[in-house]
Structure formats: C-alpha cells, structure tokens
Design a protein around this motif. Structure first.
Motif, PDB file in Angstrom:
ATOM      1  N   GLN A 170      48.774  50.804  37.433  1.00  0.00           N
ATOM      2  CA  GLN A 170      49.864  50.656  38.396  1.00  0.00           C
ATOM      3  C   GLN A 170      49.510  49.560  39.392  1.00  0.00           C
ATOM      4  OE1 GLN A 170      50.239  54.056  41.109  1.00  0.00           O
ATOM      5  NE2 GLN A 170      48.182  54.676  40.517  1.00  0.00           N
ATOM      6  N   PRO A 171      50.479  49.071  40.182  1.00  0.00           N
ATOM      7  CA  PRO A 171      50.177  48.003  41.144  1.00  0.00           C
ATOM      8  C   PRO A 171      49.153  48.447  42.189  1.00  0.00           C
ATOM      9  CG  PRO A 171      52.540  48.183  40.802  1.00  0.00           C
ATOM     10  CD  PRO A 171      51.918  49.386  40.127  1.00  0.00           C
ATOM     11  N   ARG A 172      48.385  47.499  42.681  1.00  0.00           N
ATOM     12  CA  ARG A 172      47.431  47.773  43.749  1.00  0.00           C
ATOM     13  C   ARG A 172      48.172  47.980  45.065  1.00  0.00           C
ATOM     14  NH1 ARG A 172      42.783  43.253  43.350  1.00  0.00           N
ATOM     15  NH2 ARG A 172      41.808  44.704  44.806  1.00  0.00           N
ATOM     16  N   GLN A 173      47.555  48.669  45.989  1.00  0.00           N
ATOM     17  CA  GLN A 173      48.199  48.976  47.269  1.00  0.00           C
ATOM     18  C   GLN A 173      48.188  47.784  48.217  1.00  0.00           C
ATOM     19  OE1 GLN A 173      46.527  52.486  49.011  1.00  0.00           O
ATOM     20  NE2 GLN A 173      47.184  53.831  47.341  1.00  0.00           N
ATOM     21  N   HIS A 174      47.125  46.979  48.173  1.00  0.00           N
ATOM     22  CA  HIS A 174      46.973  45.930  49.175  1.00  0.00           C
ATOM     23  C   HIS A 174      47.372  44.543  48.660  1.00  0.00           C
ATOM     24  CE1 HIS A 174      45.120  48.940  51.690  1.00  0.00           C
ATOM     25  NE2 HIS A 174      44.198  49.172  50.776  1.00  0.00           N
ATOM     26  N   GLU A 175      46.988  44.222  47.447  1.00  0.00           N
ATOM     27  CA  GLU A 175      47.281  42.890  46.919  1.00  0.00           C
ATOM     28  C   GLU A 175      48.293  42.915  45.779  1.00  0.00           C
ATOM     29  OE1 GLU A 175      43.796  40.646  45.993  1.00  0.00           O
ATOM     30  OE2 GLU A 175      42.620  41.571  47.594  1.00  0.00           O
ATOM     31  N   ALA A 176      48.697  44.091  45.355  1.00  0.00           N
ATOM     32  CA  ALA A 176      49.682  44.299  44.283  1.00  0.00           C
ATOM     33  C   ALA A 176      49.149  43.927  42.902  1.00  0.00           C
ATOM     34  CB  ALA A 176      50.977  43.540  44.560  1.00  0.00           C
ATOM     35  N   TYR A 177      48.597  42.711  42.757  1.00  0.00           N
ATOM     36  CA  TYR A 177      48.187  42.246  41.440  1.00  0.00           C
ATOM     37  C   TYR A 177      46.665  42.268  41.263  1.00  0.00           C
ATOM     38  CZ  TYR A 177      52.906  40.259  41.129  1.00  0.00           C
ATOM     39  OH  TYR A 177      54.260  40.078  41.106  1.00  0.00           O
ATOM     40  N   TRP A 178      46.252  42.495  40.012  1.00  0.00           N
ATOM     41  CA  TRP A 178      44.898  42.164  39.590  1.00  0.00           C
ATOM     42  C   TRP A 178      44.963  40.753  39.007  1.00  0.00           C
ATOM     43  CZ3 TRP A 178      40.804  45.323  40.543  1.00  0.00           C
ATOM     44  CH2 TRP A 178      41.062  46.670  40.802  1.00  0.00           C
ATOM     45  N   GLN A 179      43.891  39.993  39.144  1.00  0.00           N
ATOM     46  CA  GLN A 179      43.844  38.640  38.603  1.00  0.00           C
ATOM     47  C   GLN A 179      42.888  38.593  37.414  1.00  0.00           C
ATOM     48  OE1 GLN A 179      44.225  35.287  41.556  1.00  0.00           O
ATOM     49  NE2 GLN A 179      43.458  36.844  42.961  1.00  0.00           N
ATOM     50  N   VAL A 180      43.389  38.064  36.310  1.00  0.00           N
ATOM     51  CA  VAL A 180      42.629  38.032  35.054  1.00  0.00           C
ATOM     52  C   VAL A 180      42.577  36.606  34.541  1.00  0.00           C
ATOM     53  CG1 VAL A 180      42.528  38.856  32.672  1.00  0.00           C
ATOM     54  CG2 VAL A 180      43.343  40.385  34.483  1.00  0.00           C
ATOM     55  N   GLY A 181      41.414  36.158  34.107  1.00  0.00           N
ATOM     56  CA  GLY A 181      41.260  34.817  33.549  1.00  0.00           C
ATOM     57  C   GLY A 181      41.411  34.821  32.041  1.00  0.00           C
ATOM     58  N   ILE A 182      42.172  33.863  31.519  1.00  0.00           N
ATOM     59  CA  ILE A 182      42.335  33.682  30.077  1.00  0.00           C
ATOM     60  C   ILE A 182      41.619  32.398  29.677  1.00  0.00           C
ATOM     61  CG2 ILE A 182      43.952  33.373  28.176  1.00  0.00           C
ATOM     62  CD1 ILE A 182      46.058  34.750  29.834  1.00  0.00           C
ATOM     63  N   GLU A 183      40.669  32.510  28.774  1.00  0.00           N
ATOM     64  CA  GLU A 183      39.885  31.345  28.368  1.00  0.00           C
ATOM     65  C   GLU A 183      40.726  30.337  27.593  1.00  0.00           C
ATOM     66  OE1 GLU A 183      35.709  30.335  25.999  1.00  0.00           O
ATOM     67  OE2 GLU A 183      36.494  32.368  26.059  1.00  0.00           O
ATOM     68  N   ARG A 184      40.565  29.059  27.960  1.00  0.00           N
ATOM     69  CA  ARG A 184      41.214  27.966  27.241  1.00  0.00           C
ATOM     70  C   ARG A 184      40.178  27.309  26.329  1.00  0.00           C
ATOM     71  NH1 ARG A 184      44.375  25.282  32.414  1.00  0.00           N
ATOM     72  NH2 ARG A 184      46.261  26.552  32.315  1.00  0.00           N
ATOM     73  N   PRO A 185      40.284  27.463  25.017  1.00  0.00           N
ATOM     74  CA  PRO A 185      39.248  26.990  24.090  1.00  0.00           C
ATOM     75  C   PRO A 185      38.933  25.508  24.187  1.00  0.00           C
ATOM     76  CG  PRO A 185      40.798  28.430  22.974  1.00  0.00           C
ATOM     77  CD  PRO A 185      41.372  28.154  24.335  1.00  0.00           C
ATOM     78  N   HIS A 186      39.936  24.651  24.457  1.00  0.00           N
ATOM     79  CA  HIS A 186      39.719  23.203  24.419  1.00  0.00           C
ATOM     80  C   HIS A 186      39.531  22.572  25.796  1.00  0.00           C
ATOM     81  CE1 HIS A 186      40.088  22.636  20.169  1.00  0.00           C
ATOM     82  NE2 HIS A 186      41.276  23.207  20.117  1.00  0.00           N
ATOM     83  N   ALA A 187      39.413  23.397  26.830  1.00  0.00           N
ATOM     84  CA  ALA A 187      39.259  22.843  28.173  1.00  0.00           C
ATOM     85  C   ALA A 187      37.975  22.021  28.273  1.00  0.00           C
ATOM     86  CB  ALA A 187      39.246  23.967  29.192  1.00  0.00           C
ATOM     87  N   LYS A 188      38.066  20.843  28.905  1.00  0.00           N
ATOM     88  CA  LYS A 188      36.915  19.945  28.985  1.00  0.00           C
ATOM     89  C   LYS A 188      36.135  20.085  30.279  1.00  0.00           C
ATOM     90  CE  LYS A 188      39.001  16.471  25.955  1.00  0.00           C
ATOM     91  NZ  LYS A 188      39.423  15.055  25.811  1.00  0.00           N
ATOM     92  N   ASP A 189      36.768  20.592  31.337  1.00  0.00           N
ATOM     93  CA  ASP A 189      36.043  20.747  32.587  1.00  0.00           C
ATOM     94  C   ASP A 189      36.117  22.204  33.034  1.00  0.00           C
ATOM     95  OD1 ASP A 189      38.411  21.002  34.736  1.00  0.00           O
ATOM     96  OD2 ASP A 189      38.931  19.483  33.237  1.00  0.00           O
ATOM     97  N   ASN A 190      35.163  22.602  33.860  1.00  0.00           N
ATOM     98  CA  ASN A 190      35.049  23.999  34.270  1.00  0.00           C
ATOM     99  C   ASN A 190      36.297  24.516  34.979  1.00  0.00           C
ATOM    100  OD1 ASN A 190      32.465  24.248  33.238  1.00  0.00           O
ATOM    101  ND2 ASN A 190      31.497  23.540  35.128  1.00  0.00           N
ATOM    102  N   SER A 191      36.963  23.655  35.743  1.00  0.00           N
ATOM    103  CA  SER A 191      38.118  24.088  36.510  1.00  0.00           C
ATOM    104  C   SER A 191      39.302  24.472  35.620  1.00  0.00           C
ATOM    105  CB  SER A 191      38.553  22.987  37.485  1.00  0.00           C
ATOM    106  OG  SER A 191      38.938  21.824  36.763  1.00  0.00           O
ATOM    107  N   ALA A 192      39.308  23.950  34.393  1.00  0.00           N
ATOM    108  CA  ALA A 192      40.443  24.212  33.500  1.00  0.00           C
ATOM    109  C   ALA A 192      40.090  25.137  32.334  1.00  0.00           C
ATOM    110  CB  ALA A 192      40.983  22.901  32.957  1.00  0.00           C
ATOM    111  N   LYS A 193      38.903  25.725  32.372  1.00  0.00           N
ATOM    112  CA  LYS A 193      38.460  26.541  31.248  1.00  0.00           C
ATOM    113  C   LYS A 193      39.187  27.884  31.156  1.00  0.00           C
ATOM    114  CE  LYS A 193      33.908  24.696  30.168  1.00  0.00           C
ATOM    115  NZ  LYS A 193      32.457  24.959  30.067  1.00  0.00           N
ATOM    116  N   SER A 194      39.843  28.289  32.220  1.00  0.00           N
ATOM    117  CA  SER A 194      40.581  29.547  32.165  1.00  0.00           C
ATOM    118  C   SER A 194      41.875  29.442  32.954  1.00  0.00           C
ATOM    119  CB  SER A 194      39.734  30.697  32.707  1.00  0.00           C
ATOM    120  OG  SER A 194      39.429  30.503  34.066  1.00  0.00           O
ATOM    121  N   ALA A 195      42.891  30.129  32.438  1.00  0.00           N
ATOM    122  CA  ALA A 195      44.169  30.229  33.147  1.00  0.00           C
ATOM    123  C   ALA A 195      44.177  31.552  33.896  1.00  0.00           C
ATOM    124  CB  ALA A 195      45.318  30.176  32.154  1.00  0.00           C
ATOM    125  N   LEU A 196      44.659  31.551  35.120  1.00  0.00           N
ATOM    126  CA  LEU A 196      44.650  32.745  35.942  1.00  0.00           C
ATOM    127  C   LEU A 196      45.979  33.475  35.798  1.00  0.00           C
ATOM    128  CD1 LEU A 196      42.691  34.174  37.839  1.00  0.00           C
ATOM    129  CD2 LEU A 196      43.853  33.054  39.758  1.00  0.00           C
TER     130      LEU A 196
END
Length: 279
Positions: A170-196
């Motif tokens: 269920q939703p969180r009480q304070h921030e509502a959302y949990w944040q989950v990273g999805i790995e991007r297989p072809h990302a070349k730099d660390n900043s783009a290796k996962s989608a939030l």
C-alpha cells in the motif's frame, strides 16, 4: 529463491518488523520447499517422477496450474511450464555450449502443456515430461509474502523484493511512493545505468538476459527459450519490466513479451500496462 530477498518496512516498530520478517521467511521457505525442482522428495519431484501416473495435489497447486494454463493460452503456447526440460541441454552460466540440433529435437518431444492433465485433486504428466514452476514461482512467493504482510500489518507499507520481483502492499504514509531502480543494460555512464520508478502499490517484475546468455560464433543468445523450437528467442529486448496489480501478473507479461522476440513492444502496448523495454 536463488536470489537476494528483502523486505522494506515503513515502521519505527522494531518488534513488528521482526515479526513480519520471521513470518515471511517461513512462508517463503514453505513455498520453495514445496515447488522447487531442486529438492528431492517434494511435490514437484513426485510429479516429475510419477512415470505417467496420477499424483494428488492440493488447492494451492491447482491454482498455480490453472494460472499456468492461462499463461499457455494467452501466449499461444509460448509460455509453457513443461519447457523447463530444455535446461538439460542449455547452460547459461557462462560455461555452456550451443547444443547440436539432434539434442534439441530429442528434448522437444517432452515439451507440450497441452499433454498435461489435471483436476482440482490430481495431475498426470506423460512419461518423460517435467513440471517447472520457475517461470512463476518466485513471483507467486512475492505476492504470498505481500499478502501475509497485509494481514499482519494492514496499516503498514511494505515492499517485498525477491531478486528484483517486487510487490508493494500500500502507499507509504509520508512519501507515498517507494523508489525502485530498473537497470538499463546498454547504459554507458553510471548516471544512466538505471531508470527510477515510483511505485505506491502493486507489482513490478523484470525479465531479461543481462546476466544469463550464451555467445556462439560471435552472436549473443538470450536464456529465454522457445518451447516450440527449443532455441533462444531472437530479436527480443535485453530487458523488460512490467507494472501491474500483482507481481505474478507482471512477471507473466514480462516473460511473454520476451518470448515475442521482435514483437515484444507491440505485445506490451496491446496489454495496456505500464512497462519499460530496453533493447
């Protein structure tokens, strides 16, 4: 579950967190002991070694088999719980070799969900066939763990994560959302290796060949195998993530998409479920 497993619990109550953890561990171990094909003597082992005879099952197993039937029908036979026997000739741990066509053809005769018979009380597999819940087992365990958390702590948001297969109660009480990273297989730099991804409730599952693949004659082949040909599906995305109400549904659609090969994106769009597809 053959993967890192965790619970993220939004509570300052250490006793509650410990209780949820203990109960989820027991539930998960129960499911694994019952349905893992690696455990000698369990239900799946009995079914796979029944030599064409009927084996008694319970309601939980019947529900899983019925879901497997639905997967088979929705995928036009591509999602097949009997296709696990292909593991006997394919090895995607990094040491495997491309099997000869003779071996593939030999194993194909033992694949075909349409040959499985089951009722609410019994199941019968043809001789040489095997049942493998690997395609839905972990996702089922995730949903079962989340359901248990809902029963024990109905006012607490819990994120169940078994190797990237996720369910949020269920939703969180304070921030509502949990944040989950999805790995991007072809990302070349660390900043783009996962989608939030932000998830308030429901299921999230990912399927892909980021870590399980084989290279043959310079060509990379995914571990996603077609039960119709016995060979890896060609042209499929490297990674597919799907969000639905339940983890087992998300996992089913993610795997089905990969089984569509080059048509994966069109398949996902037709399902009208939120998804992320990386080629």
């Amino acid at each position: 579950m053959a993967s890192p497993c965790e619970l993220l619990i939004e509570t300052p109550n250490q006793l509650l967190a410990n209780r949820l953890l203990q109960e989820v561990v027991l539930q998960t171990k129960r499911i694994e002991q019952k349905y893992s094909r690696y455990i000698v003597g369990n239900l799946v082992h009995q079914i796979n070694n029944s030599h064409g005879k009927w084996v008694e099952i319970d309601q939980e197993t019947h529900r899983l088999l019925a879901f497997g039937q639905t997967c088979f029908e929705l995928s036009d036979g591509m999602f097949d719980l009997t296709s696990g026997v292909l593991r006997k000739i394919w090895d995607f741990t990094g040491k495997g070799k491309f099997p000869p066509s003779e071996q593939v053809n030999e194993v194909l005769q033992y694949i075909g969900w349409q040959n499985v018979q089951f009722t609410q009380q019994q199941i019968r597999l043809p001789r040489g066939f095997e049942l493998d819940f690997g395609g839905i087992g972990k996702e089922y365990a995730v949903d079962a763990a989340a359901k248990l958390c809902m029963q024990l702590a109905p006012d607490t948001s819990v994120l169940v994560n078994f190797g990237g297969d996720i369910q949020v109660t269920q939703p969180r009480q304070h921030e509502a959302y949990w944040q989950v990273g999805i790995e991007r297989p072809h990302a070349k730099d660390n900043s783009a290796k996962s989608a939030l991804v932000k998830i308030a409730s429901g299921g999230l599952a990912t399927s892909g060949d980021t870590r399980r693949f084989i290279v043959h004659n310079g060509v990379r082949y995914s571990h996603i195998l077609s039960p119709k040909t016995g060979y890896p599906v060609s042209g499929a995305p490297r990674s597919v993530t799907v969000a639905t109400d339940f983890c087992i549904q998300s996992g089913m659609l993610a795997t089905m998409a990969l089984l569509q090969g080059t048509e994966a994106e069109h398949f996902l769009q037709a399902q009208q479920q939120k998804h992320w597809c990386y080629w």
